[in-house]
Design a protein around this motif. Structure first.
Motif: not given
Length: 155
Positions: A122-125, A127-129, A131-132, A134-135
């Motif tokens: 779970n992320v606050p937004n 648009w963080h997915i 990034l997850l 990629r990382d």
């Protein structure tokens, strides 16, 4: 399915370079069985290196003790394998990021390399997915599964 996978959606002539097929539903539901069978046949027809299965599974966490429950994921992967489909990448939806110990257990029991086990916590937004992904090097795992690792380095 193979015929549909060859239809380009970018307006260019010729077959598509890559086709993304989403098969939704719950593993074991009778409604999805014809589609899973079709996906298995498609995988066999196109052969290794031309098919990359990304399995998305819910990874519940018991709130009281904070313990992950990996059995549902193990069972869904076993069901896929019984039908001739082996995931290249395991994507786990969870309330929190998976630790390395859990990734190791999943790798061992689901026969998916540990580096190909991705957490979508779970992320606050939304648009963080990306990034997850990629990382956790999800892009490299997909390129490797499709034998495109050398091609995708500059993009």
């Amino acid at each position: 399915m193979e015929r549909a996978a060859m239809i380009p959606v970018d307006g260019k002539d010729g077959p598509a370079d890559i086709c993304v097929i989403e098969l939704g539903g719950t593993m074991g539901d009778i409604e999805s069985m014809p589609f899973i069978e079709a996906l298995g046949q498609f995988s066999y027809c196109v052969g290794p290196g031309n098919f990359c299965l990304v399995h998305v599974s819910l990874m519940p966490v018991l709130n009281v003790v904070g313990e992950y429950k990996i059995k549902p994921t193990q069972h869904s992967v076993r069901g896929l394998r019984e039908l001739g489909l082996t995931p290249n990448i395991l994507t786990c939806r969870s309330t929190k990021a998976l630790d390395d110990n859990i990734k190791g257990k999943l790798s061992q029991f689901c026969h998916v390399p540990e580096e190909n086990t991705v957490t979508l916590n779970n992320v606050p937004n939304i648009w963080h997915i990306p990034l997850l992904l990629r990382d956790q090097k999800a892009r490299q795992a997909i390129l490797k599964g499709l034998n495109l690792l050398g091609i995708g380095k500059g993009t």
